[in-house]
Design an enzyme around this catalytic site. Structure first.
Site, PDB file in Angstrom:
ATOM      1  N   ILE A 280       0.978  -1.038  -0.155  1.00 46.63           N
ATOM      2  CA  ILE A 280      -0.144  -0.254   0.055  1.00 46.63           C
ATOM      3  C   ILE A 280       0.937   1.260   0.091  1.00 46.63           C
ATOM      4  O   ILE A 280       2.065   1.267   0.390  1.00 46.63           O
ATOM      5  CB  ILE A 280      -0.926   0.076   1.121  1.00 46.63           C
ATOM      6  CG1 ILE A 280      -2.020   1.264   1.009  1.00 46.63           C
ATOM      7  CG2 ILE A 280      -0.216  -0.017   2.558  1.00 46.63           C
ATOM      8  CD1 ILE A 280      -3.062   1.100   2.169  1.00 46.63           C
ATOM      9  N   CYS A 281       0.340   2.254  -0.591  1.00 46.49           N
ATOM     10  CA  CYS A 281       1.159   3.451  -0.721  1.00 46.49           C
ATOM     11  C   CYS A 281       2.360   3.471  -1.217  1.00 46.49           C
ATOM     12  O   CYS A 281       2.867   3.114  -2.085  1.00 46.49           O
ATOM     13  CB  CYS A 281       0.952   4.238   0.854  1.00 46.49           C
ATOM     14  SG  CYS A 281       1.396   5.759   0.969  1.00 46.49           S
ATOM     15  N   GLY A 282       3.248   3.925  -0.405  1.00 48.74           N
ATOM     16  CA  GLY A 282       4.861   3.988  -0.898  1.00 48.74           C
ATOM     17  C   GLY A 282       5.520   2.772  -0.751  1.00 48.74           C
ATOM     18  O   GLY A 282       6.218   2.472  -1.995  1.00 48.74           O
ATOM     19  N   ALA A 283       4.758   1.860  -0.584  1.00 53.66           N
ATOM     20  CA  ALA A 283       5.517   0.365  -0.895  1.00 53.66           C
ATOM     21  C   ALA A 283       5.000  -0.022  -2.351  1.00 53.66           C
ATOM     22  O   ALA A 283       5.802  -0.783  -2.743  1.00 53.66           O
ATOM     23  CB  ALA A 283       4.847  -0.560   0.185  1.00 53.66           C
ATOM     24  N   THR A 284       4.057   0.421  -2.822  1.00 56.55           N
ATOM     25  CA  THR A 284       3.558  -0.071  -4.258  1.00 56.55           C
ATOM     26  C   THR A 284       4.850   0.766  -5.022  1.00 56.55           C
ATOM     27  O   THR A 284       5.094   0.556  -6.121  1.00 56.55           O
ATOM     28  CB  THR A 284       2.251   0.655  -4.514  1.00 56.55           C
ATOM     29  OG1 THR A 284       2.398   1.926  -4.334  1.00 56.55           O
ATOM     30  CG2 THR A 284       1.240  -0.099  -3.898  1.00 56.55           C
TER      31      THR A 284
END
Length: 207
Positions: free
Chosen positions: A111-115
């Protein structure tokens, strides 16, 4: 089922971990209420080292294990919350572990920055996914624009992706993938937490 026999769901932890983004998922994976098989799963934290980390909210977390100790064969899923480290070398070990999980067909939820970290590694180039915005991923120079879906959360096989502003929808996809609840129970769960409809609470209380 005892905790020792439960299947671990691993949550990656690192400095700047976005506290709110995986909270709905981890809380309800670890909470036996309404579950199809209570106690089937247990949440475990995994980090690059055994040192404590600080979340975005200032919480101190002592990891349960390190990435080099983690095997996809011994995990039900790897969850990657958002963070500020994703474009730096510090995040590469987590991306490498995500690749290992996906190659073993063990689910990864980002999710978010991990993507963004997955996008930089080319892991979103050929499969449907979402993120905070298409422009965010394009700014990283990734090649998966044709597979971007402007949805709150997307599941494609073993990969789950979500927008930062949609922790409930992200959790719903995780809970569905893990089959934590019966489908009708998951619908009631989302009615309560996603649609903010109190009728969902009364439905859950009748399970």
């Amino acid at each position: 089922m005892t905790e020792n026999s439960a299947i671990p769901v691993h949550v990656a932890v690192y400095d700047t971990y976005a506290d709110w983004e995986a909270g709905f998922a981890t809380a309800h994976i670890n909470r036996p209420d309404w579950q199809r098989k209570p106690g089937r799963y247990v949440v475990r934290t995994v980090a690059a080292s055994a040192d404590p980390i600080r979340t975005s909210g200032g919480m101190r977390v002592l990891p349960d294990l390190t990435l080099d100790e983690l095997s996809p064969a011994e995990s039900a899923m790897l969850i990657l919350p958002g963070n500020d480290l994703f474009p730096t070398p510090a995040y590469q070990p987590f991306v490498a572990k995500a690749r290992e999980f996906l190659e073993a067909d063990v689910p990864v939820a980002a999710i978010c920055g991990a993507t963004g970290g997955l996008a930089l590694a080319g892991l979103l180039d050929n499969r449907p996914h979402t993120s905070n915005a298409l422009e965010f991923l394009q700014s990283l120079g990734y090649g998966g624009s044709a597979f971007y879906r402007d949805e709150l959360a997307v599941t494609d096989g073993a990969l789950i992706t979500g927008k930062a502003q949609a922790p409930v929808e992200f959790a719903r996809e995780i809970l569905a993938k893990l089959e934590v609840y019966e489908p009708a129970v998951l619908d009631s769960w989302y009615k309560l937490y996603g649609a903010k409809d109190p009728a969902g609470f009364f439905e859950l209380m009748s399970v």
